[in-house]
Design a protein around this motif. Structure first.
Motif, short mmCIF file in Angstrom:
data_model
loop_
_atom_site.label_atom_id
_atom_site.label_comp_id
_atom_site.label_asym_id
_atom_site.label_seq_id
_atom_site.Cartn_x
_atom_site.Cartn_y
_atom_site.Cartn_z
N ALA A 1 -29.41 3.22 11.07
CA ALA A 1 -29.20 1.77 11.08
C ALA A 1 -30.50 1.03 10.81
N ALA A 2 -31.61 1.50 11.40
CA ALA A 2 -32.89 0.82 11.21
C ALA A 2 -33.35 0.87 9.76
N SER A 3 -33.25 2.05 9.14
CA SER A 3 -33.66 2.15 7.74
C SER A 3 -32.74 1.35 6.83
N ALA A 4 -31.44 1.28 7.17
CA ALA A 4 -30.51 0.47 6.37
C ALA A 4 -30.85 -1.01 6.46
N MET A 5 -31.29 -1.47 7.64
CA MET A 5 -31.66 -2.87 7.78
C MET A 5 -32.91 -3.20 6.97
N LEU A 6 -33.87 -2.29 6.95
CA LEU A 6 -35.06 -2.52 6.12
C LEU A 6 -34.67 -2.60 4.64
N LEU A 7 -33.81 -1.70 4.20
CA LEU A 7 -33.37 -1.74 2.80
C LEU A 7 -32.57 -3.01 2.50
N LEU A 8 -31.83 -3.52 3.47
CA LEU A 8 -31.11 -4.78 3.27
C LEU A 8 -32.09 -5.92 3.04
N LEU A 9 -33.14 -5.99 3.85
CA LEU A 9 -34.14 -7.05 3.68
C LEU A 9 -34.85 -6.92 2.34
N LEU A 10 -35.18 -5.70 1.96
CA LEU A 10 -35.84 -5.51 0.66
C LEU A 10 -34.90 -5.82 -0.49
N ALA A 11 -33.61 -5.53 -0.32
CA ALA A 11 -32.64 -5.87 -1.36
C ALA A 11 -32.56 -7.38 -1.57
N TYR A 12 -32.60 -8.13 -0.48
CA TYR A 12 -32.57 -9.59 -0.62
C TYR A 12 -33.83 -10.10 -1.32
N VAL A 13 -34.97 -9.49 -1.03
CA VAL A 13 -36.19 -9.88 -1.73
C VAL A 13 -36.06 -9.56 -3.22
N ALA A 14 -35.48 -8.42 -3.54
CA ALA A 14 -35.30 -8.05 -4.95
C ALA A 14 -34.35 -9.03 -5.65
N VAL A 15 -33.26 -9.41 -4.99
CA VAL A 15 -32.34 -10.39 -5.58
C VAL A 15 -33.05 -11.71 -5.79
N GLY A 16 -33.83 -12.13 -4.79
CA GLY A 16 -34.59 -13.37 -4.96
C GLY A 16 -35.57 -13.30 -6.10
N LEU A 17 -36.17 -12.13 -6.30
CA LEU A 17 -37.09 -11.96 -7.42
C LEU A 17 -36.38 -12.12 -8.75
#
Length: 471
Positions: free
Chosen positions: A237-253
């Protein structure tokens, strides 16, 4: 005839390396190695933060500041590490300045945290378990060096700039016209200083949080033997949450790359992209912020957010949520389906990485708690409070000479909704995971070592131990 076996003794030699008894043979050498590895982690974190902040400030035009670029760069890095900067100003006995600045450039924060955490974990990657004392020594070394470097940067993060106010007034701002030339003659200045005490206190929490999150999200790093039984409940769950935050940064990029104004957009990307991206995540799941913008200052991107914050009546705070953003731009409704897709994808990733046989309700619990804690941690980081006012002969907040930007998250509402989203998507992912999981994964109740069997430690545990890389 008696045969003498040429085989080596079957008892395995004591394991060596960090966190094992063999490392204690030469405590000076082991301590020096830990110190050098800690120094590498601290240097990597600050180097990445400095480069990112420098490029962002250059894109924002700060390179043209008269002699203050280095101090501004130090201040941005200090703020990214949790430090607090105070705005100061004066114009002799004629006027005074009041200022406040609370914000974190989260692009700088995120990249620095990723670099420091990765280098901190690198020496541990070949070990199945790590001793508590060794892990504490490594964390303490990194913390001490990090705070020492932060104190040095805080000493550099101070500068004063001279203001020229003679041309700030217009026909609608007679007071600014009246006092502008008089203030220029008094040599008014505005500057910034770092508050050392709060900076070191917040910096301590920052680096401890980075090290803790690094241990939680890394599937290849070891844990103390007593915590191995809990890693399957926490790490997916912890690693999935980090990937979720990074995915949002990628979408914003991707979204920002389609906009114009290349210099301004690059500055936002390098300084505050997660500030906007993670706000979009919170708004997409139903969270809210409140704030206002007054004066010539504002938020550079997205403009729909700036428009909502300026839409108030001037006496209170405007609410930033999905409906208020959609009232300015109907495309804001896309934040809801994007959140649904990405949060569900993170839930599926966590469920697939968990051992087979975990019931759906437990997946729901793990992801609900994980998502709720994630939003509870990152939502306060999006706080922005910036105020500047100039008073002349007791007359405060002259028109055109001051401004305010406030953006405050509703932390508990956003974290509570994240908990509900995590419960729902985690349960659905638990139902779907058996169809997506690679065949051959053993259920959690599969036969294992007999109860009471000795627990393997150190690097000799091999890749099949409970803390082996890749689990």
């Amino acid at each position: 005839m008696v045969r003498v076996s040429s085989r080596l003794p079957t008892t395995p030699p004591p394991a060596t390396g960090p966190g094992t008894p063999g490392a204690a043979g030469d405590p000076v050498r082991a301590g020096l190695r830990i110190a050098l590895q800690a120094l590498a982690a601290v240097a990597a974190g600050y180097a990445v933060m400095a480069v990112t902040a420098g490029l962002g400030l250059w894109a924002a035009g700060a390179a043209d500041l008269p002699g203050g670029f280095g101090a501004v760069l130090a201040a941005v890095v200090v703020m990214a590490a949790g430090g607090q900067v105070e705005i100061t100003g004066s114009a002799g006995s004629l006027a005074g300045a009041q200022g406040e600045l609370t914000a974190m450039p989260l692009t700088v924060t995120l990249l620095g945290a990723l670099a420091a955490g990765a280098v901190f974990l690198r020496p541990l990657r070949h070990h199945a378990v790590v001793r508590v004392g060794d892990l504490a020594a490594r964390a303490a070394a990194v913390t001490v060096l990090w705070l020492a470097a932060l104190a040095g940067l805080a000493a550099l993060a101070r500068h004063d700039f001279r203001l020229s106010l003679g041309d700030t007034g217009t026909s609608e701002e007679p007071l600014a016209d009246l006092f502008g030339e008089l203030l220029d003659a008094a040599n008014p200045t505005v500057g910034f200083r770092t508050l050392l005490g709060p900076t070191l206190g917040h910096g301590l929490l920052w680096i401890l949080g980075v090290l803790l999150v690094a241990l939680l999200v890394s599937r290849a790093s070891p844990l103390p033997a007593r915590l191995l039984r809990h890693q399957q409940a926490i790490r997916p769950a912890a690693s999935a949450m980090l990937l979720l935050l990074l995915a949002y940064v990628a979408v914003g990029l991707v979204v920002a790359a389609t906009r114009g104004h290349a210099a301004e957009t690059l500055a936002v990307l390098l300084l505050g992209l997660p500030n906007v991206s993670w706000l979009a995540l919170g708004v997409g799941i139903g969270g809210s912020w409140e704030g206002r913008v007054e004066g010539p200052f504002g938020l550079p991107m997205p403009q729909v957010l700036d428009a909502v914050l300026r839409d108030g009546d001037g006496t209170g705070l405007s609410t930033v949520d999905l409906s208020s953003l959609a009232a300015q731009d109907a495309r804001a409704w896309w934040l809801l389906p994007v959140a649904a897709v990405l949060v569900l994808a993170a839930a599926l990733l966590a469920a697939v990485r968990s051992p087979a046989g975990v019931p759906a309700w437990r997946h729901a619990l793990h992801l609900g708690v994980g998502f709720g804690l994630t939003m509870l941690a990152i939502t306060p980081l999006t706080l922005v409070e910036a105020r500047f006012g100039l008073s002349v002969l007791g007359i405060g907040d002259l028109g055109g000479l001051g401004g305010e930007v406030v953006l405050r998250p509703d932390v508990w509402r956003t974290a509570g909704l994240a908990l509900l989203w995590g419960l729902a998507t985690g349960f659905l992912a638990g139902l779907l995971a058996p169809r997506l999981r690679h065949p051959g994964r053993l259920p959690t109740d599969a036969p294992g070592p007999r109860k009471g069997a000795p627990e393997s430690q150190g690097p000799t545990a091999g890749a099949h131990g409970p803390g082996a890389p890749g689990i």
